[in-house]
Design a protein around this motif. Structure first.
Motif, short mmCIF file in Angstrom:
data_model
loop_
_atom_site.label_atom_id
_atom_site.label_comp_id
_atom_site.label_asym_id
_atom_site.label_seq_id
_atom_site.Cartn_x
_atom_site.Cartn_y
_atom_site.Cartn_z
N GLU A 138 0.83 -1.21 0.00
CA GLU A 138 0.00 0.00 0.00
C GLU A 138 0.86 1.26 0.00
N HIS A 139 1.96 1.22 0.74
CA HIS A 139 2.88 2.35 0.74
C HIS A 139 3.51 2.54 -0.64
N ALA A 140 3.92 1.43 -1.26
CA ALA A 140 4.50 1.51 -2.61
C ALA A 140 3.48 2.02 -3.61
N THR A 141 2.21 1.65 -3.42
CA THR A 141 1.14 2.12 -4.30
C THR A 141 0.96 3.62 -4.18
N ASN A 142 0.92 4.11 -2.94
CA ASN A 142 0.70 5.54 -2.70
C ASN A 142 1.88 6.40 -3.14
N LYS A 143 3.09 5.85 -3.04
CA LYS A 143 4.29 6.61 -3.37
C LYS A 143 4.81 6.31 -4.77
N PHE A 144 4.10 5.45 -5.52
CA PHE A 144 4.50 5.08 -6.88
C PHE A 144 5.92 4.52 -6.91
N LEU A 145 6.19 3.57 -6.02
CA LEU A 145 7.52 2.97 -5.93
C LEU A 145 7.53 1.58 -6.55
N PRO A 146 8.59 1.20 -7.25
CA PRO A 146 8.75 -0.20 -7.65
C PRO A 146 8.88 -1.08 -6.41
N LEU A 147 8.43 -2.31 -6.51
CA LEU A 147 8.32 -3.19 -5.35
C LEU A 147 9.11 -4.48 -5.56
N ILE A 148 9.84 -4.89 -4.52
CA ILE A 148 10.53 -6.18 -4.51
C ILE A 148 10.08 -6.94 -3.27
N ILE A 149 9.75 -8.20 -3.43
CA ILE A 149 9.54 -9.08 -2.27
C ILE A 149 10.44 -10.30 -2.45
#
Length: 278
Positions: A138-149
């Motif tokens: 959700e944080h990555a969505t709001n901040k438009f960040l690429p995501l790695i898990i």
């Protein structure tokens, strides 16, 4: 002195490779990214070491570090009267849960990242693990960040019953918002082992799915399949190289090349992030 006694005596100095049984000197092994000096096998790695490997120095900003489980189903161990089953893991790993989440920079690129830790209760996914990963997405969505898990897990945490299984849907729902509605970029990294509910949910939902060499990836383990179906599972059929041939992953990337490969992927997809902000 028996071999077991010798192993126990020197376990803080040496780590034995599970593939070729070579003894790697612990201090040198970390500098080599936990890759066996003898055979090149990728040994297990703590979440803190992975973060140090992936994130630029001084840029790591952790999230939800103090979040802990409240024992939602009142699980009682036969050996302990309270829900302190993870106390040993907390002492051993210095973590409060089986995943670390946060933001940082990868070769100067701002990212959101979650790293699971197999040393903490087998990387099992309980309600806190699910909540931390969901908040990260959700944080990555709001901040438009690429995501790695980075996945490393035995699956859902049995001590939390069906509540741990619910995390599969919760995380997948957050990823749907991130990927399909916001059209942002998620990279799933599968390390050894990645099994159970993690494989059946966010582990396989990456826009790009990367596996480490020789990683053990499965839904049900070899022993479970054989005992349930009374059939022999072919040797190596749950390892990354075999599964890659069947089209399950996009890439198999050695650990020492992973950061540069991720950097190239994010640069390639950079226009999508700029478009999403407009």
């Amino acid at each position: 002195m028996s071999d077991f006694d010798l192993t126990q005596k020197y376990r803080d100095l040496w780590i034995q490779c599970e593939n070729c049984y070579f003894l790697n000197y612990k201090k040198l092994l970390k500098a080599k990214m936990n890759i066996c000096e003898q055979c090149g096998d990728h040994l297990k790695m703590s979440s803190s070491d992975r973060i140090e490997l992936s994130i630029d120095p001084g840029t790591w900003d952790p999230m939800d570090e103090d979040m802990v489980s409240q024992d939602p189903i009142q699980f009682d161990s036969e050996e302990e009267a309270d829900f302190d089953l993870d106390l040993e893991e907390k002492r051993k790993t210095g973590l409060t849960e089986a995943v670390q989440t946060g933001t940082g920079q990868l070769n100067g690129i701002p990212i959101a990242i979650g790293v699971m830790d197999f040393q903490f209760m087998g990387g099992s996914m309980g309600s806190v693990v699910g909540e931390k990963i969901t908040r990260l997405i959700e944080h990555a969505t709001n901040k438009f960040l690429p995501l790695i898990i980075v996945c490393a897990s035995g699956g859902a945490r049995m001590q939390e019953g069906s509540l741990s299984l619910m995390q599969m849907g919760k995380i997948s729902s957050a990823l749907y918002e991130y990927q399909s509605k916001k059209r942002l970029f998620y990279v799933s990294i599968l390390t050894s082992p990645t099994t159970g509910g993690v494989t059946a949910s966010f582990g396989m939902l990456g826009d790009i799915i990367i596996a480490e060499p020789n990683a053990y990836v499965a839904f049900a383990g070899k022993r479970v399949i054989e005992q349930t179906l009374n059939q022999t599972v072919p040797e190596g059929s749950q390892e990354a190289e075999y599964l890659f041939e069947k089209g399950l992953f996009d890439l198999i990337v050695p650990r020492n090349l992973l950061k540069s490969a991720l950097s190239e992927l994010f640069k390639l997809h950079a226009p999508f992030f700029f478009e999403s902000k407009c």
